[in-house]
Design a protein around this motif. Structure first.
Motif, short mmCIF file in Angstrom:
data_model
loop_
_atom_site.label_atom_id
_atom_site.label_comp_id
_atom_site.label_asym_id
_atom_site.label_seq_id
_atom_site.Cartn_x
_atom_site.Cartn_y
_atom_site.Cartn_z
N LEU A 129 -13.80 -15.88 29.71
CA LEU A 129 -13.21 -16.09 29.28
C LEU A 129 -11.68 -16.71 29.01
O LEU A 129 -11.46 -16.88 27.92
CB LEU A 129 -11.96 -14.30 29.67
CG LEU A 129 -11.03 -14.14 29.26
CD1 LEU A 129 -11.28 -13.93 27.96
CD2 LEU A 129 -10.33 -12.98 30.32
N ILE A 130 -11.95 -17.89 30.21
CA ILE A 130 -11.28 -19.14 30.38
C ILE A 130 -11.32 -19.91 29.63
O ILE A 130 -10.69 -21.35 28.49
CB ILE A 130 -11.03 -19.63 31.35
CG1 ILE A 130 -9.58 -21.24 31.71
CG2 ILE A 130 -12.56 -20.31 31.42
CD1 ILE A 130 -8.64 -20.26 31.95
N TRP A 131 -12.73 -20.27 29.53
CA TRP A 131 -13.60 -20.71 28.18
C TRP A 131 -13.78 -21.30 26.92
O TRP A 131 -12.84 -21.58 25.58
CB TRP A 131 -14.85 -20.97 28.80
CG TRP A 131 -14.94 -21.94 29.45
CD1 TRP A 131 -15.92 -21.35 31.05
CD2 TRP A 131 -14.28 -23.06 30.25
NE1 TRP A 131 -16.07 -21.97 32.29
CE2 TRP A 131 -15.41 -23.38 30.82
CE3 TRP A 131 -13.76 -24.20 30.15
CZ2 TRP A 131 -14.63 -24.24 32.29
CZ3 TRP A 131 -13.27 -25.01 30.54
CH2 TRP A 131 -14.06 -25.16 31.58
N ILE A 132 -13.03 -19.29 26.29
CA ILE A 132 -12.47 -18.62 25.21
C ILE A 132 -11.27 -18.72 24.69
O ILE A 132 -11.10 -19.33 23.65
CB ILE A 132 -13.53 -17.14 24.90
CG1 ILE A 132 -15.03 -17.17 25.19
CG2 ILE A 132 -12.99 -16.69 23.70
CD1 ILE A 132 -15.21 -15.95 25.12
N LEU A 133 -10.79 -18.57 25.77
CA LEU A 133 -9.57 -18.48 25.96
C LEU A 133 -8.87 -20.66 24.72
O LEU A 133 -8.21 -20.79 24.48
CB LEU A 133 -7.84 -18.25 26.58
CG LEU A 133 -9.01 -16.78 27.12
CD1 LEU A 133 -7.40 -16.39 28.49
CD2 LEU A 133 -8.25 -15.78 25.84
N LEU A 134 -9.56 -21.45 25.95
CA LEU A 134 -9.33 -22.43 25.67
C LEU A 134 -10.14 -23.08 24.57
O LEU A 134 -8.72 -23.74 23.39
CB LEU A 134 -9.53 -24.03 26.86
CG LEU A 134 -9.78 -25.07 26.79
CD1 LEU A 134 -8.91 -25.00 26.72
CD2 LEU A 134 -10.29 -25.60 27.95
N THR A 135 -10.86 -22.55 23.90
CA THR A 135 -11.39 -22.88 22.71
C THR A 135 -9.73 -22.44 21.35
O THR A 135 -9.66 -23.44 20.72
CB THR A 135 -12.57 -22.22 22.57
OG1 THR A 135 -13.68 -22.68 23.39
CG2 THR A 135 -13.23 -23.09 21.35
N LEU A 136 -10.07 -21.22 21.91
CA LEU A 136 -9.40 -20.90 20.59
C LEU A 136 -8.15 -21.35 20.76
O LEU A 136 -6.84 -21.96 19.58
CB LEU A 136 -8.50 -19.35 20.67
CG LEU A 136 -9.47 -18.09 21.01
CD1 LEU A 136 -9.31 -17.06 21.30
CD2 LEU A 136 -10.80 -17.84 19.63
N ASP B 271 -4.68 -14.27 48.66
CA ASP B 271 -6.16 -13.81 48.44
C ASP B 271 -6.21 -13.31 46.67
O ASP B 271 -7.25 -13.68 46.11
CB ASP B 271 -6.35 -12.44 49.44
CG ASP B 271 -6.70 -13.20 50.96
OD1 ASP B 271 -6.87 -14.43 50.74
OD2 ASP B 271 -6.88 -12.32 51.26
N LYS B 272 -5.07 -12.71 46.57
CA LYS B 272 -4.85 -12.48 44.84
C LYS B 272 -4.82 -13.35 44.13
O LYS B 272 -5.66 -13.13 43.01
CB LYS B 272 -3.78 -11.39 44.72
CG LYS B 272 -3.77 -9.97 46.28
CD LYS B 272 -2.23 -9.36 45.71
CE LYS B 272 -2.49 -8.09 46.41
NZ LYS B 272 -0.80 -7.09 46.22
N MET B 273 -4.29 -14.67 44.26
CA MET B 273 -4.35 -15.16 43.71
C MET B 273 -5.35 -15.94 42.92
O MET B 273 -6.45 -16.21 42.28
CB MET B 273 -3.61 -16.87 43.91
CG MET B 273 -1.70 -16.66 43.31
SD MET B 273 -1.18 -17.76 44.21
CE MET B 273 -1.97 -19.17 44.01
N MET B 274 -6.57 -16.10 44.53
CA MET B 274 -7.97 -16.39 44.25
C MET B 274 -8.74 -15.61 43.88
O MET B 274 -8.97 -15.78 42.66
CB MET B 274 -8.29 -16.84 45.67
CG MET B 274 -7.66 -17.76 46.35
SD MET B 274 -7.13 -19.06 45.37
CE MET B 274 -9.10 -20.38 44.99
N LEU B 275 -8.45 -14.07 44.00
CA LEU B 275 -9.24 -13.47 42.98
C LEU B 275 -8.92 -13.49 41.76
O LEU B 275 -9.66 -13.51 40.30
CB LEU B 275 -8.45 -11.97 43.61
CG LEU B 275 -9.89 -10.74 43.35
CD1 LEU B 275 -11.38 -10.81 43.52
CD2 LEU B 275 -9.47 -9.36 43.83
N THR C 147 -11.56 -16.64 39.94
CA THR C 147 -12.07 -16.09 40.06
C THR C 147 -12.86 -15.62 38.76
O THR C 147 -13.37 -15.90 38.64
CB THR C 147 -12.54 -15.81 41.51
OG1 THR C 147 -12.07 -16.24 42.86
CG2 THR C 147 -14.23 -15.17 41.27
N ARG C 148 -11.49 -14.35 38.87
CA ARG C 148 -12.18 -13.17 37.66
C ARG C 148 -11.62 -14.06 36.52
O ARG C 148 -12.08 -13.10 35.20
CB ARG C 148 -11.47 -12.06 38.21
CG ARG C 148 -12.33 -11.20 38.88
CD ARG C 148 -11.49 -10.50 39.00
NE ARG C 148 -11.86 -8.94 40.50
CZ ARG C 148 -11.29 -8.15 40.31
NH1 ARG C 148 -10.30 -7.85 40.27
NH2 ARG C 148 -12.26 -7.73 41.20
#
Length: 71
Positions: A34-41, A20-24, A27-28
């Motif tokens: 955020l994930i796309w901004i980090l990937l772009t950087l 549950d913690k991993m999926m949360l 999800t966040r």
């Protein structure tokens, strides 16, 4: 179709506190892009992937303008 429901029910019942913690967490990662901004950087840092990073950055900017101003 019944088989799909059985499989889906099986997956949904695989609940553990750690899972549950991993999926949360995953999800966040999608919140605020955020994930796309980090990937772009990350892509912009390396010379070999800079072109892909620029395309992704342009896509993020266009998406932000359309979603925030257009809507």
């Amino acid at each position: 179709m019944q088989t799909e429901f059985v499989i889906l029910d099986f997956i949904q019942n695989l609940r553990t506190p750690l899972g549950d913690k991993m999926m949360l967490f995953f999800t966040r990662l999608g919140d605020l892009g955020l994930i796309w901004i980090l990937l772009t950087l990350l892509l912009l840092m390396r010379k070999e992937t800079r072109r892909t990073g620029m395309i992704l950055a342009l896509g993020l900017i266009i998406e932000a303008v359309i979603c925030n101003l257009g809507l």
